[in-house]
Design a protein around this motif. Structure first.
Motif, PDB file in Angstrom:
ATOM      1  N   GLN A  75       0.835  -1.199   0.000  1.00 49.89           N
ATOM      2  CA  GLN A  75       0.000   0.000   0.000  1.00 49.89           C
ATOM      3  C   GLN A  75       0.870   1.249   0.000  1.00 49.89           C
ATOM      4  O   GLN A  75       0.593   2.199  -0.725  1.00 49.89           O
ATOM      5  CB  GLN A  75      -0.945   0.001   1.203  1.00 49.89           C
ATOM      6  CG  GLN A  75      -2.060  -1.010   1.062  1.00 49.89           C
ATOM      7  CD  GLN A  75      -2.919  -1.101   2.305  1.00 49.89           C
ATOM      8  OE1 GLN A  75      -2.621  -0.512   3.334  1.00 49.89           O
ATOM      9  NE2 GLN A  75      -3.998  -1.872   2.205  1.00 49.89           N
ATOM     10  N   ARG A  76       1.936   1.255   0.805  1.00 50.86           N
ATOM     11  CA  ARG A  76       2.865   2.396   0.814  1.00 50.86           C
ATOM     12  C   ARG A  76       3.513   2.556  -0.544  1.00 50.86           C
ATOM     13  O   ARG A  76       3.629   3.658  -1.061  1.00 50.86           O
ATOM     14  CB  ARG A  76       3.956   2.202   1.870  1.00 50.86           C
ATOM     15  CG  ARG A  76       3.540   2.487   3.271  1.00 50.86           C
ATOM     16  CD  ARG A  76       4.747   2.556   4.196  1.00 50.86           C
ATOM     17  NE  ARG A  76       5.655   1.436   4.073  1.00 50.86           N
ATOM     18  CZ  ARG A  76       5.591   0.315   4.779  1.00 50.86           C
ATOM     19  NH1 ARG A  76       4.640   0.143   5.654  1.00 50.86           N
ATOM     20  NH2 ARG A  76       6.484  -0.642   4.601  1.00 50.86           N
ATOM     21  N   ARG A  77       3.941   1.454  -1.139  1.00 51.13           N
ATOM     22  CA  ARG A  77       4.581   1.502  -2.450  1.00 51.13           C
ATOM     23  C   ARG A  77       3.639   2.039  -3.503  1.00 51.13           C
ATOM     24  O   ARG A  77       4.032   2.799  -4.367  1.00 51.13           O
ATOM     25  CB  ARG A  77       5.036   0.095  -2.858  1.00 51.13           C
ATOM     26  CG  ARG A  77       6.505  -0.077  -2.726  1.00 51.13           C
ATOM     27  CD  ARG A  77       6.952  -1.386  -3.295  1.00 51.13           C
ATOM     28  NE  ARG A  77       7.548  -1.134  -4.581  1.00 51.13           N
ATOM     29  CZ  ARG A  77       7.418  -1.910  -5.630  1.00 51.13           C
ATOM     30  NH1 ARG A  77       6.713  -2.985  -5.580  1.00 51.13           N
ATOM     31  NH2 ARG A  77       8.013  -1.627  -6.749  1.00 51.13           N
ATOM     32  N   ARG A  79       1.141   4.099  -3.089  1.00 50.90           N
ATOM     33  CA  ARG A  79       0.972   5.548  -2.913  1.00 50.90           C
ATOM     34  C   ARG A  79       2.207   6.287  -3.377  1.00 50.90           C
ATOM     35  O   ARG A  79       2.119   7.324  -4.005  1.00 50.90           O
ATOM     36  CB  ARG A  79       0.682   5.870  -1.442  1.00 50.90           C
ATOM     37  CG  ARG A  79      -0.778   5.709  -1.104  1.00 50.90           C
ATOM     38  CD  ARG A  79      -1.085   6.258   0.265  1.00 50.90           C
ATOM     39  NE  ARG A  79      -1.203   5.108   1.156  1.00 50.90           N
ATOM     40  CZ  ARG A  79      -0.524   4.939   2.269  1.00 50.90           C
ATOM     41  NH1 ARG A  79       0.308   5.843   2.689  1.00 50.90           N
ATOM     42  NH2 ARG A  79      -0.677   3.874   3.009  1.00 50.90           N
ATOM     43  N   LYS A  80       3.390   5.765  -3.070  1.00 50.23           N
ATOM     44  CA  LYS A  80       4.626   6.421  -3.502  1.00 50.23           C
ATOM     45  C   LYS A  80       4.716   6.456  -5.019  1.00 50.23           C
ATOM     46  O   LYS A  80       5.119   7.450  -5.591  1.00 50.23           O
ATOM     47  CB  LYS A  80       5.847   5.703  -2.923  1.00 50.23           C
ATOM     48  CG  LYS A  80       6.079   5.976  -1.462  1.00 50.23           C
ATOM     49  CD  LYS A  80       7.329   5.270  -0.988  1.00 50.23           C
ATOM     50  CE  LYS A  80       7.549   5.517   0.490  1.00 50.23           C
ATOM     51  NZ  LYS A  80       8.717   4.798   0.997  1.00 50.23           N
TER      52      LYS A  80
END
Length: 102
Positions: A75-77, A79-80
């Protein structure tokens, strides 16, 4: 009259498809190792860590913790990646402050 099935051709097509799926899986595993930074580890360390994980995977609590950490990572990836595409209006050699990198 019924058409005769070419079993050899069907088996060859299935074999080709299986090889393609296996190659894609190997590629995705390599991308995963790279994206997590695990490619910085030497092969013995990485293999040892994976062996420990496999040995401990019987414990349901461990698996759930690993699953949630993995989901959070992706999920972080995501968004990044989305943010990087939207904000990537700077040149390749510039820093966020506008100067060039040394």
């Amino acid at each position: 009259m019924r058409k005769v099935r070419d079993y050899d051709a069907e088996l060859k097509a299935l074999g080709d498809k299986a090889r393609a799926v296996k190659a894609k899986k190997v590629q995705q595993l390599g991308e995963l190792v790279t994206s997590t930074g695990a490619d910085a580890l030497d092969l013995d360390t990485l293999a040892g860590a994976l062996l420990h994980i496999v040995a401990e995977s019987e414990v349901a609590e461990n698996r759930e913790a690993w699953r949630s950490d993995g989901a959070a990572f992706f999920q972080r990836r995501g968004r990044k990646a989305g943010k990087g595409n939207a904000d990537n209006s700077q040149g390749a050699g510039e820093t966020p402050t506008g100067g060039s990198q040394s």
